[in-house]
Structures are given as structure tokens and as C-alpha cells.
Design a protein around this motif. Structure first.
Motif, PDB file in Angstrom:
ATOM      1  N   SER A  84       0.828  -1.213   0.000  1.00  0.00           N
ATOM      2  CA  SER A  84       0.000   0.000   0.000  1.00  0.00           C
ATOM      3  C   SER A  84       0.858   1.257   0.000  1.00  0.00           C
ATOM      4  O   SER A  84       0.451   2.306  -0.509  1.00  0.00           O
ATOM      5  CB  SER A  84      -0.923   0.005   1.233  1.00  0.00           C
ATOM      6  N   SER A  88      -4.277  -1.839  -3.752  1.00  0.00           N
ATOM      7  CA  SER A  88      -3.014  -1.099  -3.890  1.00  0.00           C
ATOM      8  C   SER A  88      -2.423  -1.177  -5.298  1.00  0.00           C
ATOM      9  O   SER A  88      -1.549  -0.386  -5.642  1.00  0.00           O
ATOM     10  CB  SER A  88      -1.986  -1.627  -2.886  1.00  0.00           C
ATOM     11  N   ARG A 126      -6.820  -5.575   0.482  1.00  0.00           N
ATOM     12  CA  ARG A 126      -5.879  -4.468   0.644  1.00  0.00           C
ATOM     13  C   ARG A 126      -4.757  -4.544  -0.401  1.00  0.00           C
ATOM     14  O   ARG A 126      -4.314  -3.516  -0.929  1.00  0.00           O
ATOM     15  CB  ARG A 126      -5.280  -4.483   2.053  1.00  0.00           C
TER      16      ARG A 126
END
Length: 636
Positions: free
Chosen positions: A472, A508, A504
Motif C-alpha cells: 500500500s 493497492s 488491501r
């Protein structure tokens, strides 16, 4: 049937489909009655193609020996250019036993009477074929050879010697099985050595002005005894001639892969290798590509390291260099500096294996003005964590590298300080990066210093829980086009791999990515949501895990293509789905309505120079061919 033609076919099945007359490329059909450019029928007249165009056409068939054999009979120009492709690299791993015997028998016809007598005195009798063929041959086939693989040459010699001892018939189809050949190795070893040296010397002598450009020397003593300790031929060490007229004077690429066993006379072999580099230094001056890989259980070999360094210093324009470190750590400063300074304007791609002194390596690379690619393979056992990199020493210095690859460094000691220094010095130049050793400090450095990375390959083997946070931080700021992610979680039962964990990571991935490589374990229901969360308009997906090669994952990607991303047109699995059998033909057929290409995965993010150096064009040379006899003696 002309054996010289048959030996270069790809397989017995392919050659069997050709008419028998097409085997004979000693007699290309040049008679006026068969030449379409001279026919009396206007309807059949076609313009004669220029050699340049013919050469470009045959480039498309250079890996199809059966097709090249057909072109041999069109006319003399087509014949010469086809020969240049057929004989460019006659000895290679694809050469079958039958073909290798036919190849050696053809080359025997070029031996002098004195050389033939020497074979006979050592109980190696030639057949009538070699004598008959030597009287009618026109083309000097050895003159077309540009690449010489010494290991496979010697294996071909072994096959021929075994054939002589077991079959006196000209019916080569009676060749014994491979296990019989290799059972006879102890008996045939001395004969192979003698015949190899005689034919090897003849090939170099007959190369005339078109000299060898690519030499390959490799051995594997555990797999083939016949090539284990006689590869450093006396023909190389004691080869005659000055710098300009030597058979290796135009060598452009040299690959040397050797394993020294303790059970052999290791000092003798080491001295022989040293002598080889010392002798070649005298007449090999224009190498573009040098790759030296020597495995030795005894560790470092300073004597070879010194000889290799001096050999490299003698080159004028080396572009690609791949070497193991043979020297001791204390010698690194001098050796790196001398190697890099001697090739500072030409060196573009370097690969170092088992490095032990990164500080001196970086200082040496700083001397290279046009360096494009740096590869680091494995590290020598040394505690890097106890050594710090003095920033002031490298302050203001840069590296021009655009591609940085690291391999097999997942279990290495902490060398992050050196990687960080390389990233800082490369800065905005860096475009392609492969990392198998990753820390949070490395990620932060990449964010701050390397904003132009477009091809990224990351492999995580530890600290798996921190991966979403690191990605990220890094991925959104990069203009990525290709992204490969490996997570070593196949044997992990950890409960950290939740849907949120995968989401997640997916979120990203920047919009710019068009090729995504996946090498981690993820359940099908989570994979479905992983794809939907990804905002990138992917054109290609590569799946490296074998468990994904089934209809469930195929259907998920088809649904993703139909509902979320109609730009996806290429899907690759770790195995060819047409061959492995886990996906039915009907499932593949349905998927191909939405995804154009479904195939085996290709190497992801491999080094850009991992393509063989192209042998310089011979299209001009073959128009004035080197013939053993007059062209006018060609039979029609």
C-alpha cells in the motif's frame, strides 16, 4: 541419400514426409529447364528475389530444419543461405542420436589423408561412405559453423564411436539404445578423445575467413562422464596462429560452465583452465559476451580469478559479463576496479554470482558509464550485517542501471544497506526491478528515490503479515505496467490470510498495470473478490500456482472478463492447459470466446539480455561461398 542433409532434420517423422531427392543439397536444381526465372511460359515467370529478401524470408524458418531442407533445392542462392542457417549451430541438445552419427560421418569426409590414417592406426576404421562423399562434396560445410557446443560435439563423437563398434551396416536405423551407448563409455573414452581432437582441429582449420563466433564449453561430471574432464581441449590451449589469423580471433560470445570434482585431479584441471584463459588472451580480443560459471567444492580459486581478470582486461568492447567470484574477499577492490575500468564504456549487462564484497562491487560498477542491467545471484557466506555502507564515500556518485535483478537471496544475511545504496545511486534511471529480499527500509527507499519503475517483481518469504502495508505504501506511487507478486504461503496455515488481507493488496495495485503475475495460495472465493477489487484494466494474467489449473479458477476469470474487464485477452497457467488435462476441451473452448489466448505462462520479468546474441548476418558472405570445389561441378 545425402547424409549431410538428413542429419540436420528435426525428427525422423518430419524427414520421412520429404521426397528422397530433396535430401541431396550437394546438387541444387539449377538446370535452366527447372528454373522458373528462365522458363518459356510467361504465366510461370516470376521475378528473382534479391539475397536480402531471401535472407529475411529464411529468418522466419531458422528453427525449422525440415523447412530449410526444402529450400535447399530452389536454386544456388537459396541453397547457400539455407545452409548458413542449417549449419550455424550443428551440435546442440536437440540433436538426436541418429542425426549426430550422420553429422559426424559427414564431417569425417573433410579430414586429410594423414588425419584419416591416424584414426585407422588407432583402430577407428572409416566406412566407404566417407571416402565416396569426400570425392563429390562441393560445399565446405565447416565454414558455415558459427556456434560450436563442445559438450554436444563430444557426445556426438561418442554415439559415432559406439556405432562403429556395434554396427558395420550403413543402415543407421540399427543404432543401439542410449543405455547401451553409455554403458560402453569406459571402453570408448580414449577413442572419443582422439577422434574429437582430430575433427575439432579440422573444423577450426577449415573455417577459413568465416571464423567461429560463439563457443560453448560445459560439463556435468555426474551426468556424462565423457565430457567431465576432457573438455579443455589441447586444440584450444595449443591452437596455432596469430591474433588475426587464429580460428577464434573473431569470437564474440564465450560460455564456460564447468564443475570441478574433488575425486579428479583438481589441480590439473584448475591449471588447465588457467592455461586456457592465458592462451585465449593472446588472440581473443573482441568478445561481446562472456559468461563463466565454475563450481568447486573447495571454495574460492584465486588462480582462476586472476587469469579471468586479465583475460577480461584484454577485451576491447565487452557488453555482457556474467561471472562467479573466484577470488578471495581481500582481492575484491583491485579486481572489480580493473574489470570495470577496462570495459567502462562498453559494458551494458553484468551478472555476479556469490558476491562477497558489495562495497567494492558498487565502487567498480560506478566506473561503468553505460551500464543497463545488474544481476545478483546468490551470495557468498559472509556476515553483511556487520558492515555498514559509508554514505559519504558514494555521495554524488550515480549508477546508470535501468534493470536490477536479484535471485536466490531470500535466505541471505542482512544486506539491505547495500541494496539501498544501489537504489539511491540508480535513482530515476531504474525501470525494472526484481527483489527476492525485501525489508521495510528497502520499500521506503524505493518510494523516495525510484519513482519510474514500470516492471516490478516482488517475492516475500518472511514477515508475511506486513505485506499489505508495504504494498500500500509502494505500489500506488509507481507507474507500473507489469507487476508480479510471490508470497510463500503454500504451506502456511496462518489465519492472517483473510479477505481483508487480499483486498488491501488488490486495491493497492495501480490503474496502470496491464500484466499481473500471481504466485501465492488464495481460495477461489477470495480470489473472485480479489479480481473485482483490482482497479487496473488488465490485459494479461499469469497464474504460477499449479492448483489454479482447473475449471473453477478458469470460470472465475471468465466471469471477471465478462462482467468487470473486457480488455483481458490473455491468460497463462503454470502448465499448458491443452496438455495437462485438468481443464476439459469444452471448458477451454467456452473460455476462448472471451479470452483470446490461454497458454502456458512465460518467464516473468526475466533479464532483457537473456536472448542469445544474434550471430552477425552471413547473407553477404554466402553469396560468395567458400567451396571445396568449383561451383561448376554441381550436378543437375
Amino acid at each position: 541419400m545425402d547424409i549431410a542433409n538428413l542429419l540436420l532434420t528435426e525428427s525422423d517423422e518430419q524427414t520421412a514426409t520429404l521426397p528422397s531427392s530433396s535430401w541431396n543439397f550437394e546438387t541444387p536444381n539449377n538446370s535452366p529447364s527447372n528454373d522458373p526465372t528462365t522458363t518459356n511460359s510467361p504465366a510461370l515467370k516470376i521475378p528473382r528475389l534479391s539475397p536480402d529478401i531471401i535472407y529475411q524470408i529464411l529468418q522466419n524458418f531458422k528453427f525449422s530444419r525440415s523447412s530449410l531442407n526444402k529450400f535447399l533445392r530452389i536454386d544456388q542462392t537459396w541453397c547457400h543461405i539455407s545452409l548458413s542457417f542449417l549449419w550455424q549451430c550443428p551440435f546442440n541438445m536437440s540433436l538426436k542420436v541418429k542425426s549426430s552419427i550422420l553429422l559426424i560421418r559427414t564431417l569425417l569426409s573433410f579430414l586429410s589423408e594423414q588425419e584419416k590414417s591416424e584414426l585407422t592406426r588407432n583402430n577407428i576404421e572409416l566406412s566407404d561412405y566417407e571416402s565416396d562423399f569426400s570425392k563429390s562434396k562441393i560445399y565446405n560445410y565447416p565454414d558455415y559453423i558459427r556456434t560450436f557446443d563442445l559438450k554436444h560435439f563430444r557426445l556426438s563423437m561418442l554415439h559415432w564411436i559406439c556405432y562403429l563398434q556395434n554396427h558395420r551396416s550403413d543402415d543407421v536405423s540399427l543404432i543401439m539404445e542410449l543405455n547401451k551407448i553409455y554403458n560402453d563409455i569406459p571402453t570408448n573414452y580414449s577413442s572419443v578423445n582422439l577422434a574429437s581432437e582430430i575433427i575439432y582441429g579440422m573444423l577450426f582449420r577449415r573455417s577459413n575467413d568465416h571464423k567461429l563466433q560463439h563457443l560453448i564449453i560445459e560439463n556435468d561430471p555426474y551426468q556424462d562422464i565423457i565430457t567431465s574432464n576432457h573438455l579443455i581441449h589441447k586444440s584450444i590451449i595449443n591452437i596455432n596462429g596469430g591474433v588475426e589469423d587464429n580460428a577464434l580471433s573473431r569470437l564474440e560470445k564465450f560460455e564456460f560452465h564447468y564443475k570441478i570434482e574433488r575425486r579428479l585431479d583438481e589441480d590439473l584441471l584448475i591449471n588447465r583452465i588457467v592455461r586456457m584463459f592465458e592462451k585465449m588472451k593472446e588472440y581473443v580480443k573482441s568478445l561481446k559476451w562472456l559468461e563463466v560459471n565454475i563450481k568447486y567444492e573447495g571454495g574460492r580459486i584465486p588462480k582462476i580469478g586472476k587469469a579471468l581478470m586479465e583475460f577480461i582486461e584484454g577485451q576491447r568492447k565487452m557488453e555482457v559479463l556474467g561471472i562467479h567470484e573466484f577470488w578471495m574477499r581481500e582481492e575484491s577492490e583491485m579486481i572489480y576496479e580493473r574489470i570495470c575500468k577496462s570495459q567502462q564504456n562498453s559494458l551494458k549487462h553484468v551478472r555476479f554470482c556469490e558476491s562477497c564484497n558489495f562495497k567494492e562491487l558498487i565502487k567498480g560498477l560506478n566506473e561503468c558509464n553505460n551500464l543497463v542491467t545488474l544481476e545478483i545471484l546468490r551470495l557468498f557466506k559472509y556476515d553483511y550485517s556487520s558492515v555498514s555502507v559509508p554514505d559519504k564515500e558514494f555521495e554524488g556518485k550515480t549508477l546508470s542501471i535501468r534493470n536490477f535483478y536479484t535471485w536466490d537471496i531470500n535466505d541471505a544475511p542482512d544486506i539491505s544497506n547495500y541494496f539501498i545504496q544501489i537504489f539511491k545511486m540508480s535513482n530515476k534511471n531504474l525501470k525494472t526491478l526484481t527483489l527476492t529480499y525485501i525489508t521495510s527500509d528497502i520499500i521506503i527507499t524505493l518510494v523516495n528515490f525510484c519513482p519510474n519503475v514500470t516492471h516490478l517483481s516482488l517475492s516475500f518469504f518472511q514477515h508475511l503479515d506486513s505485506i499489505p502495508d508495504l504494498l500500500s505504501l509502494l505500489l500506488p506511487v509507481l507507474p507500473l505496467e507489469q507487476f508480479f507478486l510471490k508470497i510463500d504461503n503454500m504451506n502456511s496455515d496462518s489465519d492472517i490470510f483473510t479477505q481483508d488481507y487480499w483486498n488491501r493488496i488488490s486495491i493497492s495495485i495501480p490503474d496502470s498495470v496491464i500484466h499481473l503475475g500471481i504466485d501465492f495460495k488464495i481460495e477461489s472465493n477470495m480470489f473472485n473478490k480479489f479480481l473485482k477489487e483490482c482497479k487496473a484494466q488488465l490485459r494479461t494474467i499469469s497464474l504460477f500456482q499449479g492448483y489454479m489449473l482447473n475449471r473453477h479458477y478458469l470460470q472465475l476469470i471468465v466471469q471477471y472478463t465478462k462482467n468487470c474487464n473486457q480488455l483481458l485477452n490473455e491468460l497463462r497457467f503454470s502448465w499448458n492447459p491443452d496438455e495437462i488435462g485438468f481443464i476439459s476441451n469444452s471448458n477451454l473452448g467456452d473460455a476462448k470466446e472471451f479470452i483470446k489466448i490461454i497458454d502456458k505462462v512465460e518467464s516473468f520479468n526475466k533479464p532483457f539480455y537473456d536472448i542469445k546474441l544474434s550471430v552477425p548476418n552471413v547473407k553477404d558472405q554466402v553469396l560468395t561461398p567458400s567451396l571445396s570445389y568449383k561451383v561448376g561441378s554441381i550436378k543437375t
